[in-house]
Structure formats: structure tokens, C-alpha cells
Motif scaffolding. Structure first.
Motif, PDB file in Angstrom:
ATOM      1  N   THR A 239       0.617  -1.496   0.253  1.00  0.00           N
ATOM      2  CA  THR A 239      -0.077  -0.233   0.205  1.00  0.00           C
ATOM      3  C   THR A 239       1.154   1.428  -0.374  1.00  0.00           C
ATOM      4  O   THR A 239       1.072   2.446  -0.954  1.00  0.00           O
ATOM      5  N   PHE A 240       1.932   1.369   0.773  1.00  0.00           N
ATOM      6  CA  PHE A 240       3.205   2.564   0.687  1.00  0.00           C
ATOM      7  C   PHE A 240       3.383   2.833  -0.710  1.00  0.00           C
ATOM      8  O   PHE A 240       3.237   3.274  -1.248  1.00  0.00           O
ATOM      9  N   LEU A 295      -6.862 -11.204  -1.681  1.00  0.00           N
ATOM     10  CA  LEU A 295      -6.373  -9.380  -1.322  1.00  0.00           C
ATOM     11  C   LEU A 295      -5.616  -9.101  -2.320  1.00  0.00           C
ATOM     12  O   LEU A 295      -5.488  -8.338  -2.803  1.00  0.00           O
ATOM     13  N   ARG A 296      -4.814 -10.286  -2.536  1.00  0.00           N
ATOM     14  CA  ARG A 296      -3.628 -10.188  -4.112  1.00  0.00           C
ATOM     15  C   ARG A 296      -4.327  -9.690  -5.084  1.00  0.00           C
ATOM     16  O   ARG A 296      -3.449  -9.354  -6.233  1.00  0.00           O
ATOM     17  N   ARG A 297      -5.090 -10.097  -5.426  1.00  0.00           N
ATOM     18  CA  ARG A 297      -6.701  -9.473  -7.075  1.00  0.00           C
ATOM     19  C   ARG A 297      -6.149  -8.762  -7.125  1.00  0.00           C
ATOM     20  O   ARG A 297      -6.287  -7.517  -7.964  1.00  0.00           O
ATOM     21  N   VAL A 298      -7.017  -7.819  -5.522  1.00  0.00           N
ATOM     22  CA  VAL A 298      -6.739  -6.090  -5.692  1.00  0.00           C
ATOM     23  C   VAL A 298      -5.916  -5.525  -6.260  1.00  0.00           C
ATOM     24  O   VAL A 298      -5.545  -4.149  -6.868  1.00  0.00           O
ATOM     25  N   PHE A 299      -4.739  -5.648  -5.275  1.00  0.00           N
ATOM     26  CA  PHE A 299      -3.315  -5.235  -5.230  1.00  0.00           C
ATOM     27  C   PHE A 299      -3.103  -5.299  -6.697  1.00  0.00           C
ATOM     28  O   PHE A 299      -2.019  -4.820  -7.629  1.00  0.00           O
ATOM     29  N   LEU A 300      -3.084  -6.770  -7.234  1.00  0.00           N
ATOM     30  CA  LEU A 300      -3.123  -6.984  -8.500  1.00  0.00           C
ATOM     31  C   LEU A 300      -3.320  -5.966  -9.830  1.00  0.00           C
ATOM     32  O   LEU A 300      -2.724  -5.468 -10.205  1.00  0.00           O
ATOM     33  N   THR A 302      -5.205  -2.787  -9.578  1.00  0.00           N
ATOM     34  CA  THR A 302      -4.581  -1.628  -8.723  1.00  0.00           C
ATOM     35  C   THR A 302      -3.008  -1.209  -9.298  1.00  0.00           C
ATOM     36  O   THR A 302      -2.811   0.156  -9.930  1.00  0.00           O
ATOM     37  N   PHE A 303      -1.707  -2.175  -9.521  1.00  0.00           N
ATOM     38  CA  PHE A 303      -0.442  -2.491  -9.365  1.00  0.00           C
ATOM     39  C   PHE A 303      -0.515  -2.221 -11.428  1.00  0.00           C
ATOM     40  O   PHE A 303      -0.192  -1.317 -12.101  1.00  0.00           O
ATOM     41  N   ALA A 304      -1.265  -2.748 -11.934  1.00  0.00           N
ATOM     42  CA  ALA A 304      -2.171  -3.241 -13.406  1.00  0.00           C
ATOM     43  C   ALA A 304      -2.255  -1.654 -13.616  1.00  0.00           C
ATOM     44  O   ALA A 304      -1.922  -0.905 -14.733  1.00  0.00           O
ATOM     45  N   LEU A 305      -3.476  -1.148 -13.267  1.00  0.00           N
ATOM     46  CA  LEU A 305      -4.324  -0.040 -13.459  1.00  0.00           C
ATOM     47  C   LEU A 305      -3.344   1.049 -13.321  1.00  0.00           C
ATOM     48  O   LEU A 305      -2.595   1.923 -14.399  1.00  0.00           O
ATOM     49  N   ALA A 341      -7.698   2.906 -11.412  1.00  0.00           N
ATOM     50  CA  ALA A 341      -7.144   3.044 -10.874  1.00  0.00           C
ATOM     51  C   ALA A 341      -6.715   3.529  -8.982  1.00  0.00           C
ATOM     52  O   ALA A 341      -6.320   2.930  -8.155  1.00  0.00           O
ATOM     53  N   VAL A 342      -7.355   5.032  -9.614  1.00  0.00           N
ATOM     54  CA  VAL A 342      -7.106   6.099  -7.657  1.00  0.00           C
ATOM     55  C   VAL A 342      -8.488   5.429  -6.820  1.00  0.00           C
ATOM     56  O   VAL A 342      -7.968   5.318  -5.464  1.00  0.00           O
TER      57      VAL A 342
END
Length: 392
Positions: A239-240, A295-300, A302-305, A341-342
Motif C-alpha cells: 500500500t505504501f 486480497l492479492r487480486r485487488v493489489f494486482l 491496482t498496480f496493473a491499472l 486506478a485511484v
């Protein structure tokens, strides 16, 4: 959603708790993304007369001081049992809002570096107390199955208002708007903590016991997540990174003249509304994905977007530099992708810290999570962006 069940069963105090949490978090987040993050830059550079490099140092100091106060507050809340005492948290929040109201009124009159520094110190105390207190309300007011949807609602409302309502990005304008908006909030919180209104006291009695049912977060089954475990450290680190990327990219975008007509500062209402709608779409998508997938799906996502958004922006700039005669400026698709993404990471941020916590650890976890992954990352990134701009 559990909310529909509560409505059918006429559990109106619980339904009121949802509304209270959304209102408090929307107000706090809107204040931070407008007045604090944008207004302070304007105050320091235009009114006080500091260079962007010096302002960047002050912004970094604000981030560090806020982090220290937040962690101290969160640990104290957990150790003294305040994290499970709804009325104590509301009283603390009332004090924070009063401090922020005074700072908001005084900010446009600041003209010296010492006064600016004193404002930063006091603001860091208010913000540092406010983060763990406000996020800890989730264990009293929102059941874990609905936290993704509630986080999506907070994100959608806050960003839609920030983009659709045309405001000049100056500290004077932000101060006037926030001052007017905070007065009803102060009055409402004063009534909540007064202890003199019978029906409200009855509602607070009910809400104050809900942490037994709502307290343990989604990711704390079968065992709670410990503060020093990888299960907590990895989401904080990820998240940082997301906050850092967003803040750095946002400030670089608004400092690029060729991108302004399709950005949050566009003079066209249609452009700002399109961005506002994209935020809402992104928030809804994130809420559904957060609730339905690991949870890893949401991070994936986010970073992809974010990766896609930055590729789109830099491609437009490089095309304009290489072929100025054929370049048509920035694509309207770019801010839409960026807004989605935001909204993804913001929705995640509102839901993840309560879901990594129990009623006994929510103060510490939300303080570390928001302090490090959110506040520290945002303002260190802001400081770096200002420094980059100063040295060209």
C-alpha cells in the motif's frame, strides 16, 4: 450485503452506524485530499513565499510527525481499551475536528515561515490522533462482509465531490469551503457526545456493543493478524508503494501544462464530470472485487491499472515531443484510467486495515497502516515531486 438484512429486520441503530461511518470518513478524506495536500502547497509557495524545495521539506516533516503521533495514539488506544469504547472515540474525534476547524480558519492568514511551521506541528497532532480514531470506528459500525462496499461508497462520494464541484486550488477557497462544511459536523458531533439526548444515547448503547459481533476482521480467521507478522507487513509495504506512485504521478500530471485540459483542473465541466464518473465506476469495481476475491487480486488490479495509466500518459508526451505537428494532446482516456486506478487503491485502503485487525489491535494497525502506507507515502511523494519540479 448485510445492510439489506439489517433494513429488513428494522435494525435502525445499525443502519445509522453505516451512515455515520460513511459521513465521517468522506468528510475526513475530502479534507485531506483538498485542503491539506493541495492547500498547503499553495499556502507555502504563494502566501509565505517559500521555494518548492523548502515546502517539500515541510511536507515531509508533516508526514513524519503525523506518523509518530498516529502510532503513539493507536498503541495508547489499544492498551487503555479506548479502541472498544465508542463514546471515547467520538470524544477524541470531536477534539480533532475542533483543532482542524481552528487551523482551517487560521491558514489563509499565515505569512511567515515560523507560523507555517507551527501550523504544521499542530496539524500533525490533529491528523495523527484522527487516523486511528476514525478508522477504529469500523469495528463498531461496519460488519466485515460489508466493508468493501462501504469503502467503495466512501471513495465514490469523496472523489465525485472533489472532481465535480469546481473549486480554485487555493488555500483561501479551500478554507472558506471547509469552514462552512465543518460547522454542521461540529454541531452533530457535539450532540452525539453530549449524553443529554435520550434517543441518541440509546442508539450509541446499541452501537457500542457491536464490536463483539463486528470486531474481528475478514483476514483474522482463524487466528488474528499480528503487527509484526508478514501478513501485516506485506500489505503495508504494497500500500505504501501504491500511495507513493499515485501521489507522485498526480502532482507531476497537474504540473504538466499539456495535460491540464484533460485533468482535474480542466475548465470544462464535462471533463471533470467524466473523471468523477470514472472514480465512481472504479470504486464500485474495487468494492466488488475486494469482497469477492483474495486480497492479492485487488493489489494486482491496482498496480496493473497504475502501470497502464502511466504508460498512456508518457506515450502521449513522447508522441507530442517526437511529432509535434500530428500530436493532438492528451487522450481523454488517460485521466479516466488513472481515476479508476485511484479509486481501486482508495477503496482498498478504507477496508483493509479494519479487516487486518481485531477490536484489541485496530488502533495500532490502522495507525501504522494509514501512517506509513498512506500519510507517509503520500507526503514523501509530494515532497519528492516538488523537489523534482524545483530542479527541473
Amino acid at each position: 450485503m448485510r445492510l439489506t438484512r439489517h433494513v429488513r429486520e428494522r435494525r435502525w441503530p445499525t443502519v445509522a452506524g453505516y451512515a455515520l461511518f460513511v459521513a465521517l470518513m468522506v468528510a475526513g478524506y475530502y479534507y485531506n485530499i483538498t485542503f491539506v495536500q493541495l492547500g498547503l502547497i499553495d499556502l507555502g509557495t504563494r502566501l509565505v513565499g517559500m521555494s518548492e524545495t523548502v515546502v517539500s521539506a515541510w511536507m515531509a516533516a508533516l508526514a513524519l510527525c503525523t506518523l509518530v503521533v498516529a502510532v503513539a495514539t493507536g498503541v495508547t488506544m489499544d492498551r487503555r481499551g479506548w479502541s472498544t469504547d465508542l463514546r471515547t472515540k467520538l470524544r477524541l474525534l470531536f477534539g480533532v475536528v475542533l483543532v482542524q476547524f481552528a487551523l482551517t480558519v487560521l491558514a489563509p492568514g499565515i505569512r511567515s515561515v515560523p507560523a507555517f511551521g507551527a501550523w504544521i506541528v499542530v496539524a500533525s497532532v490533529g491528523l495523527g490522533v484522527g487516523f486511528p480514531v476514525s478508522f477504529s470506528l469500523a469495528v463498531d459500525l461496519v460488519p466485515p462482509p460489508d466493508r468493501g462496499y462501504v469503502a467503495a461508497a466512501i471513495t465514490a462520494i469523496a472523489y465525485f465531490a472533489a472532481n465535480a464541484i469546481p473549486l480554485s486550488w487555493s488555500v483561501e477557497v479551500f478554507s472558506r469551503v471547509m469552514t462552512v462544511a465543518m460547522v454542521p459536523g461540529i454541531a452533530a458531533l457535539a450532540v452525539l457526545i453530549s449524553g443529554r439526548v435520550g434517543p441518541i444515547e440509546s442508539v450509541l448503547d446499541t452501537l457500542g456493543e457491536q464490536y463483539h459481533e463486528f470486531g474481528r476482521g475478514r483476514f483474522c480467521h482463524p487466528t488474528p493478524v499480528r503487527t509484526r507478522s508478514l501478513a501485516f507487513a506485506v500489505p503495508v509495504a504494497l500500500t505504501f508503494g501504491v500511495f507513493f506512485i499515485d501521489s507522485l504521478g498526480f502532482l507531476r500530471i497537474i504540473d504538466t501544462p499539456s495535460l491540464l485540459l484533460t485533468s482535474w483542473q480542466s475548465p470544462a465541466l464535462s471533463t471533470r464530470l467524466a473523471i468523477a464518473v470514472a472514480h465512481v465506476v472504479g470504486a464500485v469495481m474495487a468494492g466488488v472485487i475486494y469482497t469477492a476475491f483474495p486480497l492479492r487480486r485487488v493489489f494486482l488490479w491496482t498496480f496493473a491499472l497504475f502501470a497502464l495509466a502511466h504508460v498512456l500518459y508518457t506515450s502521449d508526451l513522447r508522441l507530442a515531443a517526437a511529432f509535434p505537428s500530428v500530436a493532438q494532446g492528451a487522450s481523454p482516456l488517460n485521466p479516466g484510467v488513472y481515476a479508476i486506478a485511484v479509486s481501486f487503491y482508495t477503496t482498498l485502503n478504507f477496508a483493509i486495515w479494519p479487516d487486518l485487525s481485531t477490536p484489541e489491535t485496530i488502533g495500532t494497525h490502522s495507525a501504522v497502516g494509514i501512517g506509513v502506507a498512506g500519510w507517509l507515502a503520500t507526503f514523501l511523494s509530494t515532497a519528492l515531486a516538488l523537489y523534482f519540479n524545483a530542479v527541473e
